[in-house]
Write a protein that holds these residues in place. Structure first.
Motif: not given
Length: 709
Positions: A233-234, A220-223, A87-89, A120-121
């Motif tokens: 995402x945005x 780090x955030x991508x892990x 699910x990509x918000x 969070x992406x």
């Protein structure tokens, strides 16, 4: 997949649990939205994980107070998990992205038995690059660094006091884990020119070869992304991923269920994403920087090596680009009907129907070839430098040289690619509608430049081919998706698939009891010379006796004129949105109201949509003029030209529907909860004096109307 009983049960139970856990009552509109989204997703057919039903989207307009976020989360999470899809918000603003990650998802997890995780992406450019930060501090400490300074590309260094201290604070905060390296989580706003010095892009990043890879904020955030059930995402990141073919950062569209919140922004974001520009003089200056970098780099490369030969070829390609840019500048300067006026040192020229003069067509083709060659040669050198990171293979370059120079060459490569996009766009045959192409000439005290632009005028084909036709499923939601009560304008701008379904969720607000919309008698229309003077005269009466007022302007210049005229007589009352960062403006406004003092906010477009001031913090919204788009916008003008050529009426088909959406958003600032009350005053008499005005008035929520004749 038809919705199974288990999935239906999970959705219903999840909703009941949240209502009980949070002690809130069910809302009719929220239940309707949950049912619509679940039904839409359940009707998508598949075979072996691939969608077999025709492309479609589910479009839900739901006003303030519906509880949209909770509705789409409860409906979509069980279905996405049952399908094995991510699910990509996607949101338009960082504020909503953070709210979903930090509040809404934890809240749902806490109050329901649903089992899910999320991440969070954000794009690389939102994160600190430790390598660049270190180089920034190193360069400040050494007047002449042994390696090429990475900041040769950033122009002159800021001499502002405390700059070094700021970067040292940044390093200390990240090192102590008080800050996660996310630009949006730094306590104050970081100006773009400062942030550019400490972030990177995919062309400059050495990835796992970087000595800071293990402590990299971005990686780090991508892990968590690969294992997450939900990615928040945005729109910009989704579009960037699609431009790279899909699946580069986010899941491939075929494996994603998208929810676009604040979806009314998506078409404009897509246009921005596929627009291109080249400032001619600035690019020639940049080519000089490239030449200087090549000279400084030469001593570090072994003579006769592939990398050294690349330097010569880049130098030659760079000179070719410079020569043809000089001719483009001369042609644009001498053979364009520039018109400057007293106040503006900027002139704009739009090429009707996107058609360029023959001389510019020929020069664009030449520049495209020269720039493509420069891009290719920079790519060869970047590959050579990257090859030196592999310690298992013999290489002509040593690793230290590669680490120092790869980000520098990557930055030049990235910028050259951006320039190539403009020349490619200027060489394309015009489609239907043709692209907007224009030029802007700017004058400063000691220099001037001409910037060339290209942009599609509609994002429909781009969004259809890259997103809707590929996505497993997509939901679009916002408080403002209809224009004049219809979805036609969104459909045209976003290119939604034929089989899409549309729903307007009824609001739970009792508008007629909660607020009035008032149109007072005015002696001047906004198109009259005396309108600004009349605003100065009328506004004090309108905010008299009010504790919290928001006055919205369509022109920053007019906002400042009115403020300058009124501020001396009303000290400590007016705050404009330009006085300080947005969060601080709102904080000061609220603290005045809390202290029992009146406060008047002056704002333009971004305050007409992006602020939330519930209850006592806003009781009166004053709209000075109807929010028609600026007539000299070249994209709007190009679209209007195309509509006219096809026998349409651009004012009624584009201008009025777009103004309706903006007006509804502006009015939407007033009522944020079911307990709010207040009034909206519209000072633009065209809303009752012109035929289209009735359409705009009828599209507003059903407030009680008070119209002075």
């Amino acid at each position: 997949m038809a919705l199974t009983d288990d999935t239906k049960q999970e959705i219903q139970q999840g909703y009941r649990d949240v209502l009980t856990g949070k002690d809130i009552r069910a809302r009719y509109g929220q239940r309707l939205m949950i049912a619509e989204i679940a039904k839409y997703m359940g009707e998508i057919t598949e075979n072996d994980g691939q969608r077999t039903s025709p492309a479609s989207a589910c479009v839900v307009e739901a006003g303030t107070g519906t509880g949209k976020t909770l509705a789409y989360l409860i409906a979509a999470i069980p279905v996405a998990k049952a399908l094995g899809k991510t699910l990509v918000i996607s949101t338009a603003t960082v504020a909503l992205q953070d709210q979903i990650v930090l509040k809404d998802l934890p809240d749902l997890k806490k109050h329901s038995r649903m089992d899910f995780n999320w991440a969070l992406a954000k794009g690389r450019g939102r994160y600190l690059c430790m390598s660049r930060l270190e180089a920034r501090l190193h360069d400040e400490g050494n007047g002449d660094s042994d390696t090429m300074p990475l900041f040769l590309l950033d122009g002159p260094k800021s001499e502002a006091p405390g700059t070094r201290a700021f970067f040292e604070e940044m390093l200390a905060s990240y090192g102590s884990r008080n800050w996660d390296g996310d630009r949006d989580h730094w306590p104050e706003q970081i100006p773009d020119d400062v942030w550019r010095q400490v972030t990177t892009d995919h062309r400059q990043c050495t990835n796992r070869h970087c000595s800071y890879f293990d402590s990299c904020a971005f990686f780090d955030a991508r892990k968590d992304l690969d294992d997450a059930d939900i990615l928040v995402a945005n729109h910009d990141l989704v579009l960037a991923d699609l431009a790279l073919g899909g699946g580069a950062i986010l899941p491939e569209p075929e494996n994603a269920l998208y929810i676009f919140d604040e979806a009314h922004h998506l078409p404009d974001k897509a246009l921005n994403h596929f627009a291109a520009s080249v400032p001619l003089s600035a690019t020639r200056q940049w080519l000089k920087q490239l030449s200087q970098a090549l000279v400084k780099m030469q001593p570090y490369l072994p003579g006769g090596s592939q990398a050294a030969r690349s330097l010569d070829r880049i130098g030659s390609a760079s000179r070719d680009v410079d020569l043809v840019l000089a001719r483009v500048y001369e042609e644009a300067e001498q053979n364009t009907g520039w018109e400057f006026n007293e106040e503006r040192r900027t002139a704009q020229w739009r090429y009707p129907e996107g058609e360029l003069p023959e001389a510019l067509v020929a020069l664009s083709a030449e520049t495209r070839i020269a720039t493509a060659n420069l891009v290719r040669q920079l790519g060869v050198l970047a590959d050579e430098l990257q090859g030196a990171f592999d310690e298992r293979k013999e290489h002509e370059l040593d690793r230290e040289t590669a680490e120092s120079w790869y980000p520098v060459i990557g930055s030049f490569h990235s910028r050259a690619e951006d320039q190539l996009r403009l020349w490619a766009a200027w060489c394309e045959e015009g489609g239907s509608p043709p692209p907007a192409r224009w030029a802007v000439r700017q004058r400063w005290d000691h220099a001037e430049d001409i910037t060339l632009y290209s942009s599609p005028v509609l994002a429909d084909n781009l969004l259809y081919s890259r997103l809707w036709s590929r996505a497993y499923g997509a939901v679009l939601t916002s408080a403002t998706l209809t224009a004049l009560g219809r979805f036609d304008r969104l459909n045209a701008r976003a290119g939604l698939p034929q089989g899409s379904r549309f729903l307007v969720v009824p609001s739970s607000f009792r508008y007629a009891e909660m607020a009035t919309v008032e149109v007072p008698a005015m002696s001047a229309l906004p198109t009259d010379d005396g309108f600004t003077d009349e605003l100065v005269k009328r506004l004090p009466d309108l905010w008299a006796g009010e504790k919290a007022t928001l006055v919205l302007f369509t022109s920053r210049r007019q906002m400042i004129q009115v403020r300058d005229a009124l501020a001396p007589d009303y000290p400590e009352l007016i705050i404009t949105q330009d006085d300080m960062a947005k969060g601080e403006v709102l904080r000061q406004h609220c603290s005045r109201v809390d202290a029992g003092r009146p406060s008047v906010l002056f704002g333009v477009a971004s305050f007409a949509e992006g602020i939330d001031l519930p209850g006592k913090y806003l009781h009166h919204v004053v709209i000075t003029r109807l929010p028609f788009s600026v007539p000299d916008d070249p994209i709007e003008a190009g679209l209007a030209e195309w509509v006219t050529r096809r026998g349409g009426n651009p004012f009624m088909e584009i201008t009025v529907p777009d103004a309706s959406i903006k007006l509804v958003q502006a009015v939407g600032r007033l009522l944020r909860t079911e307990q709010d009350t207040g009034r909206v005053t519209i000072l633009d008499r065209r809303i009752i004096a012109r035929r289209y005005g009735q359409l705009l008035l009828d599209a507003l929520p059903p407030f009680r109307r008070i119209i002075e004749r």
